[in-house]
Structure formats: C-alpha cells, structure tokens
Design an enzyme around this catalytic site. Structure first.
Site, PDB file in Angstrom:
ATOM      1  N   GLY A   1      17.441 -33.184 -19.934  1.00  0.00           N
ATOM      2  CA  GLY A   1      17.244 -34.247 -18.967  1.00  0.00           C
ATOM      3  C   GLY A   1      17.403 -33.828 -17.517  1.00  0.00           C
ATOM      4  O   GLY A   1      17.382 -34.667 -16.615  1.00  0.00           O
TER       5      GLY A   1
ATOM      6  N   ARG B   1      11.702 -39.851  -6.486  1.00  0.00           N
ATOM      7  CA  ARG B   1      10.262 -40.103  -6.447  1.00  0.00           C
ATOM      8  C   ARG B   1      10.008 -41.589  -6.232  1.00  0.00           C
ATOM      9  O   ARG B   1      10.695 -42.439  -6.806  1.00  0.00           O
ATOM     10  CB  ARG B   1       9.604 -39.641  -7.744  1.00  0.00           C
ATOM     11  CG  ARG B   1       8.091 -39.841  -7.755  1.00  0.00           C
ATOM     12  CD  ARG B   1       7.440 -39.098  -8.899  1.00  0.00           C
ATOM     13  NE  ARG B   1       7.692 -39.713 -10.190  1.00  0.00           N
ATOM     14  CZ  ARG B   1       7.200 -39.241 -11.342  1.00  0.00           C
ATOM     15  NH1 ARG B   1       6.463 -38.142 -11.345  1.00  0.00           N
ATOM     16  NH2 ARG B   1       7.476 -39.840 -12.478  1.00  0.00           N
TER      17      ARG B   1
ATOM     18  N   ASP C   1      -0.121 -39.805 -20.826  1.00  0.00           N
ATOM     19  CA  ASP C   1       1.152 -40.247 -20.259  1.00  0.00           C
ATOM     20  C   ASP C   1       1.315 -39.793 -18.811  1.00  0.00           C
ATOM     21  O   ASP C   1       2.269 -40.205 -18.133  1.00  0.00           O
ATOM     22  CB  ASP C   1       2.330 -39.755 -21.107  1.00  0.00           C
ATOM     23  CG  ASP C   1       2.354 -38.246 -21.261  1.00  0.00           C
ATOM     24  OD1 ASP C   1       1.411 -37.701 -21.849  1.00  0.00           O
ATOM     25  OD2 ASP C   1       3.318 -37.610 -20.791  1.00  0.00           O
ATOM     26  N   ASN C   2       0.398 -38.975 -18.326  1.00  0.00           N
ATOM     27  CA  ASN C   2       0.400 -38.548 -16.920  1.00  0.00           C
ATOM     28  C   ASN C   2      -0.781 -39.144 -16.157  1.00  0.00           C
ATOM     29  O   ASN C   2      -1.160 -38.634 -15.109  1.00  0.00           O
ATOM     30  CB  ASN C   2       0.347 -37.022 -16.815  1.00  0.00           C
ATOM     31  CG  ASN C   2       1.578 -36.364 -17.393  1.00  0.00           C
ATOM     32  OD1 ASN C   2       2.656 -36.948 -17.413  1.00  0.00           O
ATOM     33  ND2 ASN C   2       1.430 -35.140 -17.873  1.00  0.00           N
TER      34      ASN C   2
ATOM     35  N   GLY D   1       8.265 -41.321 -23.266  1.00  0.00           N
ATOM     36  CA  GLY D   1       9.200 -42.018 -22.399  1.00  0.00           C
ATOM     37  C   GLY D   1       9.822 -41.102 -21.368  1.00  0.00           C
ATOM     38  O   GLY D   1       9.571 -39.893 -21.330  1.00  0.00           O
TER      39      GLY D   1
ATOM     40  N   ASP E   1       3.056 -36.753 -11.712  1.00  0.00           N
ATOM     41  CA  ASP E   1       3.552 -35.638 -12.520  1.00  0.00           C
ATOM     42  C   ASP E   1       2.872 -34.316 -12.153  1.00  0.00           C
ATOM     43  O   ASP E   1       1.788 -33.992 -12.634  1.00  0.00           O
ATOM     44  CB  ASP E   1       3.416 -35.931 -14.016  1.00  0.00           C
ATOM     45  CG  ASP E   1       4.346 -37.064 -14.441  1.00  0.00           C
ATOM     46  OD1 ASP E   1       5.480 -37.100 -13.932  1.00  0.00           O
ATOM     47  OD2 ASP E   1       3.951 -37.905 -15.260  1.00  0.00           O
TER      48      ASP E   1
END
Length: 475
Positions: A126, A176, A250-251, A90, A260
């Site tokens: 984060g 982004r 996930d990329n 996530g 990414d």
C-alpha cells in the site's frame, strides 16, 4: 496576520451505499517531510497553502491526521488489465479523503496515494516509493500546462520510511486531486455483480459530477458524453507523442481525464509502434494503438450500462452501438484540430490529412524527434532532426503551399516536455537527497510553450547512453 485555515471537507462519495468503498484511516508514517507543495493549485482549489505547509497540513498530506470533515475511504472497482478480467481491484494504496468546493463551484477530490494497505491491496504494502511520486507529480502537472485534461498533483511528501521494491527505496506519498476518481472499472464492478441498484446510484453520482446537464438516469446520454470526452483526450495524447502505457479499464476515467501515470512516457524519436511499459509485452498499449484500445475500453463501459439504457436488450445494444460509433468521427475531428494546428493550419481536408501523415511517415523513417521536429517547424530547424534532411525538404515542398501560421505552430508545439531521461535523472538525484532537478522540471514545465533561455538542456533529445527504453509501474 490571519491564521491559516484547514480545508473544509465533505465526502459525497461516502453517502453512496457502503458496498462502494471501505472507510478507513491511512497508516501513519514515521517522519513526514514536505518535498513540494503546488501553491498555485492550492489557490485554484480555494485551499490555504500556508496551512498545507504547516505542521497540521503536513500531517494531513502524510495521512497522520485528518482535519474535520475528512472521511477517508478506499473505492472499490474492477477492470480489464491487458485484456484479462479482474473482478475486484479497488484502491490498493490510495485513500479518498473527501472533496472541497473551489471558488466558482468546482468540486475537487483529494486523494492520498501511497497511504498504506487497504482491503484491495492484493498482498501489496500500500505504499509508494519516491520515484513514482516524482514521475506523477512532474508529468501530471506538465500535462495540465500542455492543455491535456488530467488529475493534478497538490503535494509530494517523504515518509521517512523505507519501501521494499527491487531494493530499499525511500517512501513518499502523492496528494492527487481530480474532479472525481470514477473509472470505467467502477461501472464494471457493479455490472459484474449484477447490482442494478448500485449501477443506478453510480450513474446518478457520475452525471451529477461530470454531466449535470443530463437527467440522473440518462445512461445513453452519459455514454455519449464519455465517448466524446475520451476521443478528445486521446487525440491530445497523440499530438504530444504521449504513451499512457497501461490503458486498462480501471485506468480509464469517465470524465475524460488522464489518470494513473505509472509507466507513462513521451516519445523521443517518432515510432507509432513505440512501447515503454515493461509489462506491455505485446504492444497492446503502443502509441499508435491507443485510439483503438480506447474504443475497446468504451465498449466495456457500454456493456456495463446496458441494463440502464433500456430494459429491452436488443434496443439497449443498438443504442449503445450507435453511441460507440460516434467515437470515430469525434476522434477524427479532434485529431485534425490537434495536428493541423501543429502544422500552423486552422482548417483542412483530405489533402491536409495526407500532409500530416506524410510528415509522420518521414519522421518514422528518419528517427526524427517528435517534439523537436514539430517545434522546429516554427524556426526552420525541423530538418536538422532527420537522418536524411532531404526527406524533410521533399515533404516541406508541399507544406510550403499552405499559409502556415508561425504563432499557431509555437502555441501548438511545446518547447519542453517531460523527457524520460530527465525524469529518471531527477528520480536518481532525489533518492540521494538532491531535489533540485525535480523542482526545476516542475518550474520549467509549468510554461512548456515558452522559450526559456538557460534551460535548453531540458529540451534536448537523449543521446544513446541516456535513452530510456522501459518504464515501470512502481507497485
């Protein structure tokens, strides 16, 4: 004089079931400052660049305040990371603010990267430090100018805060934009949960966003579209000597975008085994391995979609395999289109494929710079980049039998790429407060195929002491 207008946000992803995301606000920062605003992209998106540069705009770009309609959320997804399964990843340092509709009907997601911890941060802070923000801004915008599908950089802001990595680093946030932020890993998450309803909702959303010509439940049509888009994408990477560096599922974007840019890099001297990423210890994502890895990633998407392809498992597997088998022919045709153009050829067959492969082999044996060699085919300087120029001469005898189009060579081979050593220097200078090289790189790389007198230093390959041998994710 008209008053600057805030973006008119919606957030269609927030209409999906709550298990798809966590709604939350960004963590405010102490003292935001605008490092760079992509005014041309803002105009393309239908945004008011003057508002984005205003105090209210800066507050949004820093995550300190949201305009009406924004509905920030962190998306959940899973993924295979270097082949190892992670069931819950996530957005660990990013928030999707929502989307805007551009003139012409295009949808643009707007996301903040480095906006603070989320439930998916996995013990992380984060935040982002200045280096990765500069790298992604420069490289993603260069990729767009090079004709490669990619996420875009709308803005970079400083936070006025310190981020702890190997040292105390200045914090920053990247804004982004993309047609979506859907990944192979998004589908894997719901498949692993055996959440068929979630998969169906996700499929319908993805088709509406990326393949609206398909029926909302056409899983096999969707898979074929992703296979085709990714085959074209990786062929373009290969044609630029680009190494993504962290091709985890996930990329891997289901719309065929480059997403990414953590440890990404462009090759200097050509080497098909080249690896830059500090965490790729076994060359899984080396330059030459990228097409094969992409097929592996697509197989994970196909596996996730099986329940939606056909209720008969055997029939679903057969259909998925047929879709995956399309990758090879798609990629071969895309690769031929890219590399034949780099040699100034508009078409060809087996002989021309061998011609490309022979040049690449000679480049590898002679440590020839990838970008300078291909660009040099237009002006006769290519041989200068070979340790043994006679190796180029031997190859050129075969090439000379073709009617190479010099204009096509120049249009297919950039004069400028984001050189690793220049990006590293721009980051080092920016940490000390000097953004001049960062801005210069952005400006020059916006026209990568043009000769730009006065900027020849940005074209040059690194000398030994400038070589960048490893790149890092920045998390």
């Amino acid at each position: 004089m008209s008053t600057p207008d805030a973006p008119k946000f919606t957030n269609s992803y927030a209409t999906l079931p709550e298990r798809f995301y966590t709604k939350m606000q960004a963590t405010p920062v102490a003292s935001p400052g605008l490092l760079r605003l992509n005014r041309s992209l803002a105009t393309e998106m239908g945004l008011d660049a003057d508002w984005l540069a205003s105090e209210d705009g800066l507050a949004m770009l820093a995550g300190n305040a949201m305009p009406p309609g924004a509905d920030p959320l962190a998306q959940v997804y899973a993924g295979h990371q270097f082949g190892g399964w992670s069931p819950r990843l996530g957005d660990g340092r990013a928030l999707l603010l929502g989307e805007v509709d551009a003139p012409g009907g295009a949808h643009w997601d707007i996301q903040l990267k480095g906006s603070g911890p989320t439930p998916y941060s996995r013990m992380g802070d984060g935040r982002a430090w200045l280096g990765p923000v500069i790298r992604e801004y420069v490289v993603s915008e260069a990729m767009h100018a090079l004709g490669v599908p990619t996420t875009r950089a709308l803005a970079a802001v400083s936070t006025g805060e310190v981020v702890l990595r190997e040292d105390r680093m200045p914090g920053a946030i990247l804004t982004r934009t993309a047609s979506s932020h859907l990944r192979v890993g998004t589908f894997q998450y719901f498949a692993a949960q055996q959440d068929e309803d979630g998969l169906r909702a996700l499929l319908a959303f993805a088709i509406a966003r990326h393949s609206p010509e398909l029926a909302p439940d056409d899983a096999i049509g969707f898979l074929k579209a992703v296979v085709a888009a990714q085959a074209e994408l990786v062929a373009k990477w290969m044609g630029l000597g680009f190494i993504h560096g962290v091709m985890n599922t996930d990329n891997c974007h289901i719309g065929g975008l480059t997403i990414d840019y953590g440890p990404c890099a462009f090759m200097d001297a050509y080497d098909p085994r080249k690896v830059f990423s500090s965490i790729d210890q076994h060359g899984r994502y080396a330059y030459g391995a990228q097409p094969e890895i992409l097929v592996w990633n697509l197989a994970q998407l196909a596996t996730s979609l099986l329940p939606l392809i056909n209720s008969d498992v055997d029939a679903a597997v057969e259909a998925a395999q047929e879709a995956l088998h399309r990758f090879g022919p798609f990629y071969t045709e895309a690769w031929k289109t890219v590399f034949f153009a780099k040699l100034g050829l508009t078409e060809g067959g087996e002989a021309e494929i061998a011609l490309v492969q022979d040049l690449l082999r000679a480049m590898s044996e002679n440590q020839a710079d990838f970008t300078l060699t291909f660009r040099g085919l237009a002006d006769g300087s290519a041989r200068e980049h070979f340790v043994d120029p006679t190796a180029f001469d031997a190859w050129a005898k075969g090439w000379s039998k073709h009617s190479a189009d010099t204009a096509l060579i120049r249009a297919s081979n950039p004069a400028f790429i984001p050189r690793n050593h220049k990006i590293e220097r721009a980051i080092t200078q920016a940490v000390s407060g000097d953004l001049s090289l960062f801005h210069r790189l952005c400006d020059v790389l916006a026209r990568p195929f043009d000769d730009q007198p006065g900027h020849e230093d940005l074209q040059q390959a690194p000398v030994e002491q400038e070589l960048v041998r490893q790149t890092f994710c920045g998390t």
